[in-house]
Design a protein around this motif. Structure first.
Motif, PDB file in Angstrom:
ATOM      1  N   VAL A  34       0.818  -1.198   0.029  1.00 16.55           N
ATOM      2  CA  VAL A  34       0.013   0.084  -0.096  1.00 16.55           C
ATOM      3  C   VAL A  34       1.071   1.173  -0.116  1.00 16.55           C
ATOM      4  CG1 VAL A  34      -1.745   1.281   1.537  1.00 16.55           C
ATOM      5  CG2 VAL A  34      -1.917  -0.996   0.889  1.00 16.55           C
ATOM      6  N   ALA A  35       1.860   1.157   0.988  1.00 22.32           N
ATOM      7  CA  ALA A  35       2.871   2.528   1.248  1.00 22.32           C
ATOM      8  C   ALA A  35       3.613   2.542  -0.451  1.00 22.32           C
ATOM      9  CB  ALA A  35       3.820   2.265   2.122  1.00 22.32           C
ATOM     10  N   ALA A  36       3.822   1.545  -1.018  1.00 18.72           N
ATOM     11  CA  ALA A  36       4.813   1.557  -2.517  1.00 18.72           C
ATOM     12  C   ALA A  36       3.626   2.123  -3.210  1.00 18.72           C
ATOM     13  CB  ALA A  36       5.239   0.342  -2.763  1.00 18.72           C
ATOM     14  N   PHE A  37       2.413   1.681  -3.361  1.00 18.57           N
ATOM     15  CA  PHE A  37       1.591   2.052  -4.284  1.00 18.57           C
ATOM     16  C   PHE A  37       1.183   3.554  -4.229  1.00 18.57           C
ATOM     17  CE2 PHE A  37      -2.869   3.048  -5.441  1.00 18.57           C
ATOM     18  CZ  PHE A  37      -2.963   3.026  -6.707  1.00 18.57           C
ATOM     19  N   GLU A  38       0.988   3.917  -2.909  1.00 20.21           N
ATOM     20  CA  GLU A  38       0.793   5.463  -2.945  1.00 20.21           C
ATOM     21  C   GLU A  38       1.697   6.280  -3.453  1.00 20.21           C
ATOM     22  OE1 GLU A  38      -1.940   5.476   1.390  1.00 20.21           O
ATOM     23  OE2 GLU A  38       0.209   5.549   1.544  1.00 20.21           O
ATOM     24  N   CYS A 186      -8.761  -2.468  -9.101  1.00 20.90           N
ATOM     25  CA  CYS A 186      -8.237  -3.749  -8.569  1.00 20.90           C
ATOM     26  C   CYS A 186      -9.425  -4.995  -8.253  1.00 20.90           C
ATOM     27  CB  CYS A 186      -7.957  -3.152  -7.103  1.00 20.90           C
ATOM     28  SG  CYS A 186      -9.134  -2.564  -6.052  1.00 20.90           S
ATOM     29  N   TYR A 187      -9.234  -5.785  -7.406  1.00 22.76           N
ATOM     30  CA  TYR A 187     -10.012  -7.208  -7.497  1.00 22.76           C
ATOM     31  C   TYR A 187     -10.924  -7.181  -6.147  1.00 22.76           C
ATOM     32  CZ  TYR A 187      -7.268  -8.660 -11.436  1.00 22.76           C
ATOM     33  OH  TYR A 187      -6.531  -8.815 -12.760  1.00 22.76           O
ATOM     34  N   GLY A 188     -11.493  -5.812  -5.991  1.00 25.20           N
ATOM     35  CA  GLY A 188     -12.198  -5.682  -4.994  1.00 25.20           C
ATOM     36  C   GLY A 188     -12.732  -4.304  -4.764  1.00 25.20           C
ATOM     37  N   ASP A 189     -12.789  -3.606  -3.721  1.00 24.69           N
ATOM     38  CA  ASP A 189     -13.220  -2.287  -3.430  1.00 24.69           C
ATOM     39  C   ASP A 189     -11.912  -1.535  -3.154  1.00 24.69           C
ATOM     40  OD1 ASP A 189     -15.836  -1.497  -4.017  1.00 24.69           O
ATOM     41  OD2 ASP A 189     -16.510  -2.665  -2.468  1.00 24.69           O
ATOM     42  N   GLY A 190     -11.643  -0.300  -3.648  1.00 21.10           N
ATOM     43  CA  GLY A 190     -10.263   0.430  -3.449  1.00 21.10           C
ATOM     44  C   GLY A 190     -10.436   1.963  -3.820  1.00 21.10           C
ATOM     45  N   GLY A 191      -9.801   2.778  -3.378  1.00 22.66           N
ATOM     46  CA  GLY A 191      -9.780   4.166  -3.661  1.00 22.66           C
ATOM     47  C   GLY A 191      -8.454   4.917  -3.156  1.00 22.66           C
ATOM     48  N   MET A 192      -8.619   6.311  -3.549  1.00 21.20           N
ATOM     49  CA  MET A 192      -7.229   6.878  -3.184  1.00 21.20           C
ATOM     50  C   MET A 192      -7.731   8.305  -3.031  1.00 21.20           C
ATOM     51  SD  MET A 192      -3.743   6.867  -5.348  1.00 21.20           S
ATOM     52  CE  MET A 192      -4.433   7.992  -6.521  1.00 21.20           C
ATOM     53  N   ILE A 193      -7.065   9.180  -2.212  1.00 20.66           N
ATOM     54  CA  ILE A 193      -7.114  10.697  -2.408  1.00 20.66           C
ATOM     55  C   ILE A 193      -5.723  11.189  -2.509  1.00 20.66           C
ATOM     56  CG2 ILE A 193      -7.619  12.607  -0.810  1.00 20.66           C
ATOM     57  CD1 ILE A 193      -9.353  10.718   0.978  1.00 20.66           C
ATOM     58  N   THR A 194      -5.829  12.237  -3.609  1.00 20.82           N
ATOM     59  CA  THR A 194      -4.331  12.942  -3.713  1.00 20.82           C
ATOM     60  C   THR A 194      -4.691  14.281  -3.218  1.00 20.82           C
ATOM     61  OG1 THR A 194      -5.378  13.360  -5.989  1.00 20.82           O
ATOM     62  CG2 THR A 194      -3.892  11.753  -5.749  1.00 20.82           C
ATOM     63  N   THR A 195      -3.517  14.676  -2.812  1.00 25.21           N
ATOM     64  CA  THR A 195      -3.707  16.390  -2.494  1.00 25.21           C
ATOM     65  C   THR A 195      -2.188  16.932  -2.441  1.00 25.21           C
ATOM     66  OG1 THR A 195      -4.172  17.846  -0.604  1.00 25.21           O
ATOM     67  CG2 THR A 195      -3.600  15.614  -0.091  1.00 25.21           C
ATOM     68  N   VAL A 196      -2.148  18.052  -2.687  1.00 21.71           N
ATOM     69  CA  VAL A 196      -0.780  18.953  -2.507  1.00 21.71           C
ATOM     70  C   VAL A 196      -0.163  19.037  -1.014  1.00 21.71           C
ATOM     71  CG1 VAL A 196      -0.654  19.900  -4.729  1.00 21.71           C
ATOM     72  CG2 VAL A 196      -1.829  21.277  -2.993  1.00 21.71           C
ATOM     73  N   SER A 197      -1.345  19.392  -0.022  1.00 23.50           N
ATOM     74  CA  SER A 197      -1.087  20.024   1.124  1.00 23.50           C
ATOM     75  C   SER A 197      -0.757  18.664   1.853  1.00 23.50           C
ATOM     76  CB  SER A 197      -2.334  20.422   1.418  1.00 23.50           C
ATOM     77  OG  SER A 197      -2.506  20.479   2.968  1.00 23.50           O
ATOM     78  N   SER A 198       0.447  18.707   2.574  1.00 21.54           N
ATOM     79  CA  SER A 198       0.702  17.790   3.818  1.00 21.54           C
ATOM     80  C   SER A 198      -0.078  17.521   5.135  1.00 21.54           C
ATOM     81  CB  SER A 198       2.105  17.759   4.107  1.00 21.54           C
ATOM     82  OG  SER A 198       2.543  19.341   4.411  1.00 21.54           O
ATOM     83  N   GLU A 199      -0.881  19.153   5.297  1.00 21.32           N
ATOM     84  CA  GLU A 199      -1.630  18.890   6.268  1.00 21.32           C
ATOM     85  C   GLU A 199      -3.010  17.998   5.889  1.00 21.32           C
ATOM     86  OE1 GLU A 199      -0.596  23.395   6.651  1.00 21.32           O
ATOM     87  OE2 GLU A 199       0.335  21.646   5.892  1.00 21.32           O
ATOM     88  N   HIS A 200      -3.606  18.352   4.635  1.00 20.93           N
ATOM     89  CA  HIS A 200      -4.702  17.718   4.214  1.00 20.93           C
ATOM     90  C   HIS A 200      -4.356  16.051   4.205  1.00 20.93           C
ATOM     91  CE1 HIS A 200      -6.522  21.125   2.285  1.00 20.93           C
ATOM     92  NE2 HIS A 200      -7.157  21.320   3.332  1.00 20.93           N
ATOM     93  N   VAL A 234      -2.285  -5.809  -6.830  1.00 24.64           N
ATOM     94  CA  VAL A 234      -3.106  -5.656  -8.208  1.00 24.64           C
ATOM     95  C   VAL A 234      -2.787  -4.222  -8.694  1.00 24.64           C
ATOM     96  CG1 VAL A 234      -5.029  -6.001  -9.248  1.00 24.64           C
ATOM     97  CG2 VAL A 234      -4.785  -7.239  -7.528  1.00 24.64           C
ATOM     98  N   LEU A 235      -2.915  -3.384  -7.896  1.00 24.82           N
ATOM     99  CA  LEU A 235      -2.795  -1.900  -8.419  1.00 24.82           C
ATOM    100  C   LEU A 235      -1.315  -1.507  -8.999  1.00 24.82           C
ATOM    101  CD1 LEU A 235      -5.382  -0.229  -5.723  1.00 24.82           C
ATOM    102  CD2 LEU A 235      -5.653  -0.346  -8.317  1.00 24.82           C
ATOM    103  N   ARG A 236      -0.538  -2.005  -8.198  1.00 28.80           N
ATOM    104  CA  ARG A 236       0.891  -1.590  -8.477  1.00 28.80           C
ATOM    105  C   ARG A 236       1.200  -2.171 -10.012  1.00 28.80           C
ATOM    106  NH1 ARG A 236       5.140  -3.020  -4.299  1.00 28.80           N
ATOM    107  NH2 ARG A 236       6.471  -1.521  -5.417  1.00 28.80           N
TER     108      ARG A 236
END
Ligand code: PLP
Length: 361
Positions: A34-38, A186-200, A234-236
């Motif tokens: 997960v960390a690598a995919f992020e 992927c092969y189930g549910d998954g999602g992701m949030i992107t942001t420029v802000s480290s606080e967000h 799967v996502l990677r």
């Protein structure tokens, strides 16, 4: 509509090898994959931070929560989208305000947004529908002018760009879905949030994990919304090939355009402002039922995304009775999405279009 088996067979060794090592290590939630995919997704998109969550719906919910959206706040969005876009707004007690769409791109019409701004408006949430970026420049200026937050629903637009930026990196938050049929799935549910802000990013990380930064120390009421390691494997694998997949979709769209030229279908309009990744290939027709029946008889799938605009859904109908959004309503009555996946062959496209032409001739 999609043949997910082709990519599975192509990636089988990589995916099964990765999954086997997850199973052997028995670390299933928020582990190294997960960390690598992020990191890999943030690098690909040019996003400052990316935080993986349990679904696209959760990505919207947690991003809106991290943005501080709450009861009574108004969030301007499109009525021509999947229900999750508006559901997430309602989870926080906020009010979706629907603005009509551009009849050609099916995306929210930037020119109609300012009339919907009130003192309660806090944010604008465009959807990059079917893989074509919404027209973001006027939306960005409007948000700056009125001091509104901008969040993007990128559930259908992974890898689509606008003005040299990937969707999901234009507003304060980008919200992605990895539901299996999405263009990155992927092969189930998954999602992701992107942001420029480290606080967000920090807020969202905390919210996805029970409001906790440190185990068993809880700062706020959060959620259980984490991506698991098997999905990250799967996502990677698929992320490495996403450009090739999106290119394949554009190739299929070109084939459809060629073969359906001259019919009375309204073919997908590309506004030229962004790159369209054709999550869906969607036409307009007054003969939808006839075409769908003929396709079904030939054992070919087709689908209506979306038959009822959100302000006419049972759940919202009473509240929005006085709202009229004629373009979304007309589009919902005529839209038809045809089979679309990166590996579709010219022959498969021809089979689909021959059936359609048989109905129209
Ligand atoms: C799929 C989708 C969502 C929801 O994503 P899930 O991962 O299914 O929760 C949200 N918005 C749009 C536009 C979608 O297409």
């Amino acid at each position: 509509m999609v043949d997910l088996n082709i990519q599975y067979r192509q990636l089988q060794d990589e995916i099964e090898g990765g999954m086997r090592s997850v199973l052997e290590k028995c670390q299933f939630i928020l582990g190294p994959n997960v960390a690598a995919f992020e990191e890999e997704a943030a690098a690909f998109l040019g996003a400052g931070h990316s935080v993986a969550v349990a679904s696209g719906t959760d990505a919207l919910h947690l991003a809106l929560a991290a943005a501080g959206i709450g009861p009574g706040d108004e969030v301007i969005t499109t009525p021509f989208t999947f229900i999750a876009t508006a559901e997430a707004i309602r989870y926080l007690g906020a009010v979706p305000v629907f603005v009509d769409i551009d009849p050609r791109t099916f995306n929210i019409d930037p020119e109609k947004i300012s009339a919907a701004v009130t003192p309660a408006t806090r944010a604008v949430l465009p959807v990059h529908l079917f893989g074509q970026p919404a027209d973001m420049d006027p939306i960005v200026s409007l948000c700056e002018r009125h001091g509104l937050l901008l969040l993007e629903d990128c559930a259908q637009s992974f890898g689509a760009a606008y003005g040299g930026k990937m969707t999901g990196t234009i507003g304060s938050f980008g919200c992605f879905s990895f539901f299996p049929s999405k263009n990155l799935g992927c092969y189930g549910d998954g999602g992701m949030i992107t942001t420029v802000s480290s606080e967000h990013a920090d807020s969202v990380r905390m919210l996805r994990n029970h409001g906790s930064r440190q185990r068993y120390h809880h700062d706020v009421i959060g959620y259980n919304s984490r991506l698991d390691e098997l999905q990250a494997v799967v996502l990677r694998a698929k992320l490495k090939r996403i450009e090739q997949y999106n290119q394949g979709r554009r190739r299929v769209a070109d084939l459809y355009n060629e073969m359906l030229a001259g019919t009375d279908l309204v073919l997908p309009f590309q506004d030229g402002k962004g790159t369209h990744v054709f999550h869906q290939y969607t036409v307009l027709t007054t003969r939808r039922d006839g075409i769908m029946d003929a396709l079904k008889a030939a054992d070919i799938a087709s689908a209506v995304y979306y038959p009822i605009p959100l302000h006419r859904q049972k759940v919202f109908a009473a509240q929005y009775r006085s709202v009229s959004l004629p373009v979304a309503e007309a589009t919902a009555s005529q839209c038809l999405s045809l089979p679309m996946f990166p590996e579709m062959t010219e022959e498969q496209v021809r089979t689909v279009t021959d059936v359609i032409k048989g109905v129209l001739s």
